[in-house]
Structure formats: structure tokens, C-alpha cells
Design an enzyme around this catalytic site. Structure first.
Site, mmCIF file in Angstrom:
data_model
loop_
_atom_site.group_PDB
_atom_site.id
_atom_site.type_symbol
_atom_site.label_atom_id
_atom_site.label_comp_id
_atom_site.label_asym_id
_atom_site.label_seq_id
_atom_site.Cartn_x
_atom_site.Cartn_y
_atom_site.Cartn_z
ATOM 1 N N PRO A 9 0.593 -0.882 -0.244
ATOM 2 C CA PRO A 9 -0.054 -0.051 0.266
ATOM 3 C C PRO A 9 0.799 1.477 0.336
ATOM 4 C CG PRO A 9 0.149 -1.186 1.897
ATOM 5 C CD PRO A 9 0.404 -2.017 1.709
ATOM 6 N N ASN A 10 0.241 2.017 -0.966
ATOM 7 C CA ASN A 10 0.447 3.757 -0.688
ATOM 8 C C ASN A 10 2.389 3.569 -1.363
ATOM 9 O OD1 ASN A 10 -1.191 4.694 0.702
ATOM 10 N ND2 ASN A 10 -0.238 3.797 2.533
ATOM 11 N N ARG A 17 5.204 11.165 -2.693
ATOM 12 C CA ARG A 17 5.101 10.885 -0.931
ATOM 13 C C ARG A 17 5.758 10.727 -0.050
ATOM 14 N NH1 ARG A 17 4.537 4.611 1.289
ATOM 15 N NH2 ARG A 17 3.594 5.280 4.057
ATOM 16 N N TYR A 22 10.859 9.524 1.023
ATOM 17 C CA TYR A 22 10.944 8.232 0.267
ATOM 18 C C TYR A 22 11.691 8.542 -0.962
ATOM 19 C CZ TYR A 22 7.343 5.532 3.395
ATOM 20 O OH TYR A 22 7.143 5.185 4.902
ATOM 21 N N ASN A 71 8.314 -5.768 -0.554
ATOM 22 C CA ASN A 71 7.923 -3.878 0.341
ATOM 23 C C ASN A 71 6.891 -4.060 0.555
ATOM 24 O OD1 ASN A 71 8.093 -1.803 1.893
ATOM 25 N ND2 ASN A 71 9.175 -0.587 0.103
ATOM 26 N N ALA A 74 3.346 -0.837 4.779
ATOM 27 C CA ALA A 74 2.625 -0.457 6.598
ATOM 28 C C ALA A 74 2.238 -1.727 6.648
ATOM 29 C CB ALA A 74 1.548 0.287 6.474
ATOM 30 N N HIS A 77 4.154 -3.963 9.387
ATOM 31 C CA HIS A 77 3.474 -4.268 10.568
ATOM 32 C C HIS A 77 2.324 -4.536 11.750
ATOM 33 C CE1 HIS A 77 6.946 -2.158 9.759
ATOM 34 N NE2 HIS A 77 6.173 -0.927 8.892
ATOM 35 N N ASP A 84 1.556 -15.334 7.132
ATOM 36 C CA ASP A 84 1.355 -17.180 7.086
ATOM 37 C C ASP A 84 1.494 -17.083 5.462
ATOM 38 O OD1 ASP A 84 0.766 -17.162 9.455
ATOM 39 O OD2 ASP A 84 -1.795 -17.594 9.370
ATOM 40 N N GLU A 95 12.382 -9.126 2.315
ATOM 41 C CA GLU A 95 11.742 -7.819 3.155
ATOM 42 C C GLU A 95 12.482 -7.283 2.818
ATOM 43 O OE1 GLU A 95 10.722 -8.382 7.427
ATOM 44 O OE2 GLU A 95 10.394 -5.754 7.242
ATOM 45 N N HIS A 97 12.858 -2.287 2.566
ATOM 46 C CA HIS A 97 12.315 -0.990 2.796
ATOM 47 C C HIS A 97 12.666 0.344 2.521
ATOM 48 C CE1 HIS A 97 8.927 -3.020 5.277
ATOM 49 N NE2 HIS A 97 9.725 -4.071 5.821
ATOM 50 N N ILE A 98 12.647 1.260 1.557
ATOM 51 C CA ILE A 98 13.129 2.388 1.220
ATOM 52 C C ILE A 98 13.748 2.968 2.806
ATOM 53 C CG2 ILE A 98 13.262 4.505 0.068
ATOM 54 C CD1 ILE A 98 10.721 2.929 -1.400
ATOM 55 N N SER A 99 13.043 3.213 3.602
ATOM 56 C CA SER A 99 13.868 4.279 4.573
ATOM 57 C C SER A 99 14.020 2.735 5.936
ATOM 58 C CB SER A 99 12.238 4.807 5.321
ATOM 59 O OG SER A 99 11.381 4.049 5.374
ATOM 60 N N ARG A 104 12.472 5.264 12.561
ATOM 61 C CA ARG A 104 11.013 5.669 12.978
ATOM 62 C C ARG A 104 11.155 5.148 14.069
ATOM 63 N NH1 ARG A 104 9.247 5.083 6.932
ATOM 64 N NH2 ARG A 104 8.066 6.742 7.806
ATOM 65 N N ARG A 108 6.749 0.725 13.523
ATOM 66 C CA ARG A 108 7.562 0.046 12.244
ATOM 67 C C ARG A 108 9.081 -0.555 12.836
ATOM 68 N NH1 ARG A 108 4.968 3.626 8.475
ATOM 69 N NH2 ARG A 108 5.031 5.921 9.840
HETATM 70 C C1 DQA Z 1 8.077 1.354 4.318
HETATM 71 C C2 DQA Z 1 7.757 1.960 5.463
HETATM 72 C C3 DQA Z 1 6.704 1.528 6.181
HETATM 73 O O1 DQA Z 1 6.969 2.033 7.675
HETATM 74 C C4 DQA Z 1 5.766 1.861 5.886
HETATM 75 O O2 DQA Z 1 4.520 1.992 5.840
HETATM 76 C C5 DQA Z 1 5.358 2.076 3.851
HETATM 77 C C6 DQA Z 1 6.632 2.266 3.356
HETATM 78 C C7 DQA Z 1 9.174 1.650 2.996
HETATM 79 O O3 DQA Z 1 9.623 1.230 2.386
HETATM 80 O O4 DQA Z 1 10.421 2.269 3.825
HETATM 81 O O5 DQA Z 1 4.934 2.136 3.286
HETATM 82 O O6 DQA Z 1 7.536 -0.076 3.853
#
Ligand code: DQA
Length: 137
Positions: A9-10, A17, A22, A71, A74, A77, A84, A95, A97-99, A104, A108
């Protein structure tokens, strides 16, 4: 080698964003460059804001692809169901993550993906995806 990049998502809003966190490139531009650079790899990309669609995609590729770079945004978390799904498939999942999620908010710091993943890469911007891809190669 067949690898899927799966974004949650997002992440369709990358470039617009919270660019201070990001970055300012769109994922599509980054993905085109990655495909060019790794022309020998069968690299696919799927994004969804819907938890069930992410799970369906994991089931679809999870017995034939060589790797998934996930990725889950959210959902990382919160989603026992995605955790599963990863447990239930054969394809290894990394897994990403960009950040740096660990620098943070404390919510997270929890991941339902990590215990079932081959490894975790976080905090290197879009390069996190490339590092994950390199590890599969
Ligand atoms: C994220 C980190 C997550 O906590 C956040 O909800 C995202 C992006 C990252 O790529 O840093 O949507 O997965």
C-alpha cells in the site's frame, strides 16, 4: 531466473509521497532502469493497496518463481495473513524497505514478514530493491 518485485500500500505514490523520506523518483522509472541493468533476469513487478491481492500474488508465484522482493508497506507491521502466506509458499521472500524503519516510530519496528523471510534490507532508498536482487543472483 524469475523474480517478482511486490509492492504494498501507498507505494504507487512514490515520487509524490513524503519525498523527504521516500525520495522523488517514481517506482516505474526505477523499475525500467533495473530491468535494463539486469536484462538477463525475468523481472516482474506488481503493486497493490489491497492485502488480499498481495496474498493472491504470493500464492500465484510462490511455487514457480525463484524469488520475491517484498515491500509490504504498512502491512509489514500489521499483517499476520501476509506472514502466513510467506510461510505457506516455496519461493524465498526478501523483505525490503526504502526507509530505515528501525530509526522511525516504534510501531515500524515490528514485522510480521521478517520471521518468515530469507532476509531483510532497509534504509538504502530504492537501492534496497537492487541489493535484494543482487542477493538472489
Ligand atoms: C516502508 C516503511 C513502512 O513503515 C511504511 O508504512 C511504508 C514504506 C518503506 O519502504 O520504507 O509504506 O515499507
Amino acid at each position: 531466473m524469475k523474480i517478482l518485485i511486490l509492492n504494498g500500500p501507498n507505494l504507487n505514490l512514490l515520487g509524490k509521497r513524503e519525498p523527504e523520506i521516500y525520495g522523488s523518483s517514481t517506482f516505474e522509472d526505477f523499475f525500467m532502469e533495473l530491468k535494463k541493468k539486469y536484462a538477463d533476469v525475468e523481472l516482474e513487478y506488481f503493486q497493490s493497496n489491497i492485502e488480499g491481492e498481495i496474498i493472491n500474488k504470493l500464492h500465484e508465484v510462490g511455487f514457480s518463481f525463484d524469488g520475491v522482493i517484498l515491500n509490504a508497506g504498512a502491512y509489514t507491521h500489521t499483517s499476520v495473513a501476509i506472514g502466513d502466506a510467506i510461510k505457506g509458499i516455496k519461493t524465498p521472500v526478501i523483505e525490503v524497505h526504502i526507509s530505515n524503519v528501525h530509526s522511525r516510530e516504534s510501531f515500524r519496528h515490528t514485522s510480521y514478514i521478517a520471521p518468515n523471510a530469507k532476509g531483510v534490507i532497509a534504509g538504502f532508498g530504492l537501492q534496497s530493491y537492487e541489493l535484494a536482487l543482487e542477493s538472489f543472483l
